[in-house]
Design an enzyme around this catalytic site. Structure first.
Site, PDB file in Angstrom:
ATOM      1  N   HIS A  59      -4.540  -0.386  -2.696  1.00  0.00           N
ATOM      2  CA  HIS A  59      -3.756  -0.381  -1.616  1.00  0.00           C
ATOM      3  C   HIS A  59      -3.580   1.122  -1.305  1.00  0.00           C
ATOM      4  O   HIS A  59      -3.277   1.004   0.059  1.00  0.00           O
ATOM      5  CB  HIS A  59      -1.939  -0.805  -2.396  1.00  0.00           C
ATOM      6  CG  HIS A  59      -0.868  -0.662  -1.219  1.00  0.00           C
ATOM      7  ND1 HIS A  59      -0.877  -1.308  -0.146  1.00  0.00           N
ATOM      8  CD2 HIS A  59       0.118   0.524  -1.218  1.00  0.00           C
ATOM      9  CE1 HIS A  59       0.335  -0.779   0.391  1.00  0.00           C
ATOM     10  NE2 HIS A  59       0.717   0.104  -0.187  1.00  0.00           N
ATOM     11  N   ASP A 116      -9.995  -2.649  -1.247  1.00  0.00           N
ATOM     12  CA  ASP A 116      -9.469  -2.975   0.109  1.00  0.00           C
ATOM     13  C   ASP A 116     -10.589  -3.047   1.031  1.00  0.00           C
ATOM     14  O   ASP A 116     -10.832  -1.964   1.497  1.00  0.00           O
ATOM     15  CB  ASP A 116      -8.305  -2.532   0.566  1.00  0.00           C
ATOM     16  CG  ASP A 116      -7.187  -2.386  -0.629  1.00  0.00           C
ATOM     17  OD1 ASP A 116      -7.477  -1.924  -1.666  1.00  0.00           O
ATOM     18  OD2 ASP A 116      -5.894  -2.323  -0.017  1.00  0.00           O
ATOM     19  N   HIS A 158      -6.119   2.931  -0.877  1.00  0.00           N
ATOM     20  CA  HIS A 158      -7.288   2.950  -0.097  1.00  0.00           C
ATOM     21  C   HIS A 158      -8.190   4.603  -0.396  1.00  0.00           C
ATOM     22  O   HIS A 158      -9.096   4.756   0.796  1.00  0.00           O
ATOM     23  CB  HIS A 158      -6.982   3.095   1.633  1.00  0.00           C
ATOM     24  CG  HIS A 158      -6.718   1.728   1.875  1.00  0.00           C
ATOM     25  ND1 HIS A 158      -6.685   1.345   3.472  1.00  0.00           N
ATOM     26  CD2 HIS A 158      -6.206   0.558   1.339  1.00  0.00           C
ATOM     27  CE1 HIS A 158      -6.446  -0.052   3.274  1.00  0.00           C
ATOM     28  NE2 HIS A 158      -5.872  -0.216   2.211  1.00  0.00           N
ATOM     29  N   HIS A 193      -1.292  -4.083  -7.143  1.00  0.00           N
ATOM     30  CA  HIS A 193      -1.644  -3.555  -5.708  1.00  0.00           C
ATOM     31  C   HIS A 193      -0.092  -2.846  -5.245  1.00  0.00           C
ATOM     32  O   HIS A 193       0.813  -3.327  -5.056  1.00  0.00           O
ATOM     33  CB  HIS A 193      -1.459  -4.729  -4.889  1.00  0.00           C
ATOM     34  CG  HIS A 193      -1.850  -4.477  -3.350  1.00  0.00           C
ATOM     35  ND1 HIS A 193      -2.976  -4.253  -3.107  1.00  0.00           N
ATOM     36  CD2 HIS A 193      -0.952  -4.165  -2.364  1.00  0.00           C
ATOM     37  CE1 HIS A 193      -3.196  -4.218  -1.631  1.00  0.00           C
ATOM     38  NE2 HIS A 193      -1.833  -3.920  -1.174  1.00  0.00           N
ATOM     39  N   ASP A 248       0.170  -6.832  -0.160  1.00  0.00           N
ATOM     40  CA  ASP A 248       1.244  -6.907   0.748  1.00  0.00           C
ATOM     41  C   ASP A 248       0.991  -7.339   1.953  1.00  0.00           C
ATOM     42  O   ASP A 248       1.808  -7.889   2.736  1.00  0.00           O
ATOM     43  CB  ASP A 248       2.223  -5.570   0.940  1.00  0.00           C
ATOM     44  CG  ASP A 248       1.176  -4.343   1.250  1.00  0.00           C
ATOM     45  OD1 ASP A 248       0.007  -4.343   0.914  1.00  0.00           O
ATOM     46  OD2 ASP A 248       1.693  -3.438   2.130  1.00  0.00           O
ATOM     47  N   HIS A 249      -0.347  -7.402   2.487  1.00  0.00           N
ATOM     48  CA  HIS A 249      -0.841  -7.702   3.603  1.00  0.00           C
ATOM     49  C   HIS A 249      -1.380  -9.226   3.559  1.00  0.00           C
ATOM     50  O   HIS A 249      -1.943  -9.769   4.554  1.00  0.00           O
ATOM     51  CB  HIS A 249      -1.769  -7.038   4.470  1.00  0.00           C
ATOM     52  CG  HIS A 249      -1.225  -5.644   4.875  1.00  0.00           C
ATOM     53  ND1 HIS A 249      -0.414  -5.353   6.120  1.00  0.00           N
ATOM     54  CD2 HIS A 249      -1.449  -4.505   4.404  1.00  0.00           C
ATOM     55  CE1 HIS A 249      -0.040  -4.142   6.135  1.00  0.00           C
ATOM     56  NE2 HIS A 249      -0.873  -3.392   5.097  1.00  0.00           N
ATOM     57  N   GLU A 264      -7.326  -7.460   1.519  1.00  0.00           N
ATOM     58  CA  GLU A 264      -5.843  -7.861   2.262  1.00  0.00           C
ATOM     59  C   GLU A 264      -6.192  -7.151   3.768  1.00  0.00           C
ATOM     60  O   GLU A 264      -5.061  -7.300   4.543  1.00  0.00           O
ATOM     61  CB  GLU A 264      -4.873  -7.191   1.325  1.00  0.00           C
ATOM     62  CG  GLU A 264      -4.941  -5.592   1.397  1.00  0.00           C
ATOM     63  CD  GLU A 264      -3.456  -5.100   1.309  1.00  0.00           C
ATOM     64  OE1 GLU A 264      -2.447  -5.735   1.147  1.00  0.00           O
ATOM     65  OE2 GLU A 264      -3.687  -3.649   1.268  1.00  0.00           O
ATOM     66  N   ASN A 265      -7.195  -6.061   4.034  1.00  0.00           N
ATOM     67  CA  ASN A 265      -7.382  -5.549   5.161  1.00  0.00           C
ATOM     68  C   ASN A 265      -8.343  -5.971   6.042  1.00  0.00           C
ATOM     69  O   ASN A 265      -8.860  -5.045   6.951  1.00  0.00           O
ATOM     70  CB  ASN A 265      -7.155  -4.255   4.932  1.00  0.00           C
ATOM     71  CG  ASN A 265      -5.912  -3.510   4.358  1.00  0.00           C
ATOM     72  OD1 ASN A 265      -6.175  -3.054   3.101  1.00  0.00           O
ATOM     73  ND2 ASN A 265      -4.772  -3.717   4.842  1.00  0.00           N
TER      74      ASN A 265
HETATM   75 FE   LIG Z   1      -1.597  -3.085   0.545  1.00  0.00          FE
HETATM   76 FE   LIG Z   2      -5.036  -2.076   1.726  1.00  0.00          FE
END
Ligand SMILES: [Fe+2]
Ligand SMILES: [Fe+2]
Length: 289
Positions: free
Chosen positions: A197, A26, A199, A172, A85-86, A57-58
């Site tokens: 996910h 991520d 991190h 994830h 999820d983001h 995603e981040n």
């Molecule tokens: Fe995530």
């Molecule tokens: Fe993430």
């Protein structure tokens, strides 16, 4: 069988009998994006990478991925970007993931989600690589569909060493147990299963008994003097007081690029070497070189 996409980085390379694949976890905010832009071209060259997948995603302020920032990661050397999820925190991704085939969102995000959760890409020397992503169910904020039944038809349609030379599954989710479950479910049926996910990189990179490279979590590409990538003051305040309040902001100091390096065998499509990657920043350093 899903459509095949030829990639801009698929230029001629010496025949190594396998592929060198890098996955980066991520990417966290501006610091993460800048570090990928500055360092990924050198890693592609120095490690003679055939294929690079980056979780984005981040990458936009810690929440989702904008069109502009997705383009930046692709220009830096990502062949494919996975989400999580983001995925749609930045609303322009709802359209961009339909327009840009190099974006992969989770297979089981929602039945009405735009974009795709699995696609075959054409990499160096015409070799084909499957990339797919699934969300887990344990401790997640929404009740996503079962990741195992989402993966089953994809794995069945793309056995490694067949039409695809390699395959990478991004699992994830929060729970290490679920990630390990997905790893064993895919063992011998995918080249790489890597978690995202949480991190923080886990120290369990391995080749599973039937030949799948696995790591429970790749870790983030971000500043580890933080709480999972966010400046630590606000998360700490919330933990200590139990009260909501200020905004979370991505930490911006020294970034460690974290991920997984895998070499595969073209005949079997399975992993022949796996190395954890932690480059730059505060964490202890490791990589294939
Ligand atoms: Fe995530
Ligand atoms: Fe993430």
């Amino acid at each position: 069988m899903v459509a095949t996409l030829r990639l801009p980085f698929a230029n001629g390379r010496p025949n190594t009998g396998g592929m060198r694949i890098l996955f980066l976890g991520d990417v966290m905010g501006r610091g993460g994006r800048q570090a990928v832009a500055e360092r990924l071209p050198g890693l592609r060259r120095d490690w003679r990478l055939d294929f690079v997948v980056v979780n984005g995603e981040n990458a936009t302020g810690g929440r989702g991925l904008s069109t502009e920032h997705a383009k930046g990661l692709l220009e830096a050397g990502a062949d494919v970007i996975t989400l999580g999820d983001h995925a749609f925190d930045q609303k322009d991704m709802l359209r961009f993931c339909e327009a840009e085939p190099r974006i992969i969102r989770p297979l089981n995000y929602s039945k009405s989600a735009p974009g795709t959760g699995a696609r075959v890409f054409e990499a160096t020397r015409g070799r084909k690589v499957l990339v797919a992503q699934v969300l887990g169910q344990v401790f997640m904020s929404r009740p996503y569909d079962d990741p195992f039944s989402a993966l089953e038809p994809v794995l069945k349609a793309h056995p490694p060493g067949g039409a695809v030379a390699a395959s990478l599954i991004d699992i994830h989710c929060e729970a290490t147990s679920e990630k390990m479950g997905v790893g064993h479910f895919c063992d011998g049926r995918a080249s790489i299963v890597v978690g995202t996910h949480t991190h923080v990189p886990t120290a369990d990179a391995t080749i599973l008994p039937r030949g799948t490279a696995f790591q429970s979590d790749a870790g983030m590409c971000g500043d580890y003097d933080s709480v999972i990538g966010m400046q630590k003051d606000e998360p700490l305040r919330r933990f200590v007081t139990g009260m909501p309040g200020g905004r979370f902001t991505p930490a911006m100091e020294e970034v460690t690029l974290c991920g997984l390096y895998v070499e595969t065998d073209d005949r079997t499509g399975l992993a022949s070497r796996v190395e954890m990657v932690r480059q730059g920043g505060r964490l202890s350093q490791t990589g294939p070189a």
